[in-house]
Design a protein around this motif. Structure first.
Motif, mmCIF file in Angstrom:
data_model
loop_
_atom_site.group_PDB
_atom_site.id
_atom_site.type_symbol
_atom_site.label_atom_id
_atom_site.label_comp_id
_atom_site.label_asym_id
_atom_site.label_seq_id
_atom_site.Cartn_x
_atom_site.Cartn_y
_atom_site.Cartn_z
ATOM 1 N N ARG A 9 0.312 3.752 1.637
ATOM 2 C CA ARG A 9 0.308 4.321 2.981
ATOM 3 C C ARG A 9 1.621 4.059 3.725
ATOM 4 O O ARG A 9 1.928 4.743 4.689
ATOM 5 C CB ARG A 9 -0.853 3.740 3.801
ATOM 6 C CG ARG A 9 -2.232 4.159 3.303
ATOM 7 C CD ARG A 9 -3.315 3.514 4.126
ATOM 8 N NE ARG A 9 -3.265 2.069 4.035
ATOM 9 C CZ ARG A 9 -3.974 1.245 4.794
ATOM 10 N NH1 ARG A 9 -4.784 1.738 5.721
ATOM 11 N NH2 ARG A 9 -3.887 -0.053 4.640
ATOM 12 N N HIS A 10 2.381 3.066 3.268
ATOM 13 C CA HIS A 10 3.641 2.731 3.949
ATOM 14 C C HIS A 10 4.835 3.519 3.406
ATOM 15 O O HIS A 10 5.966 3.281 3.823
ATOM 16 C CB HIS A 10 3.934 1.240 3.808
ATOM 17 C CG HIS A 10 2.990 0.364 4.578
ATOM 18 N ND1 HIS A 10 2.773 0.517 5.925
ATOM 19 C CD2 HIS A 10 2.205 -0.676 4.180
ATOM 20 C CE1 HIS A 10 1.894 -0.389 6.341
ATOM 21 N NE2 HIS A 10 1.532 -1.115 5.306
ATOM 22 N N SER B 120 0.831 -1.191 0.000
ATOM 23 C CA SER B 120 0.000 0.000 0.000
ATOM 24 C C SER B 120 0.867 1.243 0.000
ATOM 25 O O SER B 120 1.944 1.271 0.616
ATOM 26 C CB SER B 120 -0.910 0.011 1.241
ATOM 27 O OG SER B 120 -1.512 1.271 1.413
#
Length: 227
Positions: free
Chosen positions: A115-116, A113
């Motif tokens: 988001r990381h 993702s």
């Protein structure tokens, strides 16, 4: 020049290794380098034994020596629990504490993702700063959706270019380059400047080196601001 690529991917094939190979290829396109890839999954057992008995096995010792003697490093890890993998960290834990001092390092990571992506600045960059490596400004993160999408090739090329410049420089510049007062790029030395014995030139308080960049003493900059 020697470029060592440290890949902490676990699967075969591995997106981590794929990103590592693309970064190495981008460096090699910009300057010829001798590339050595260190696959940490092949060293996992020897790394664990090194923690318990204090001695690296033959393959691990060879990998540690390659990293120590490299002119530059590319390090790539998968993201586990919002950070680098334990295997990745363990390898650098058994590396000599001075091995990376002053060494240019390009950091990269892969994850499922986007988001990381902050793992680059919240985990990898502090780790290599602590080891006194010179971390290039651009880190490269590749999420699952980034493969084949716009943006990733550009980040790869930009990060590779920054690593190439640091590897070629060898040492950090001794003086900072200061823009002109109007914000424009520094101008080359002209005929009205006095040539100095060290190859630079002087005009007032400013000094222009032979490569054409103007270096303004701090007190002159401060006076200009107050003026």
């Amino acid at each position: 020049m020697k470029l060592v690529v440290v890949s902490a991917g676990l699967s075969v094939p591995s997106s981590t290794r794929l990103l590592a190979d693309r970064l190495a290829a981008a460096v090699d396109r910009q300057t010829p380098v001798d590339i050595r890839v260190v696959e940490l999954r092949d060293l996992a057992v020897e790394i664990a034994h090194n923690f318990t008995n204090g001695f690296p096995g033959r393959a691990l010792a060879d990998a540690l020596e390659a990293v120590t003697e490299a002119d530059g490093l590319i390090v790539v890890t998968p993201v586990f629990s919002a950070s680098y993998s334990g295997l990745f960290k363990s390898f650098f834990d058994v590396l000599d504490k001075d091995a990376l001092a002053g060494k240019p390092v390009l950091i990269a990571a892969t994850g499922g993702s986007a988001r990381h992506s902050l793992v680059l600045d919240h985990a990898l960059r502090p780790l290599f700063s602590y080891l006194r490596a010179v971390v290039v400004p651009t880190g490269v993160y590749a999420a699952s959706e980034d493969w084949g999408a716009e943006g990733l090739p550009e980040r790869i090329d930009r990060g590779a270019g920054e690593l190439v410049r640091l590897m070629g420089a060898g040492t950090a510049p001794e003086t900072a380059v200061v823009p002109e007062s109007d914000g424009s790029l520094p101008k080359p030395a002209g005929p009205d400047r006095e040539t100095r014995a060290d190859g630079g030139s002087a005009r007032g308080g400013a000094v222009t080196r032979s490569h054409g960049f103007q270096v303004i003493p701090f007190e002159d900059q401060l006076a200009a601001l107050h003026g």
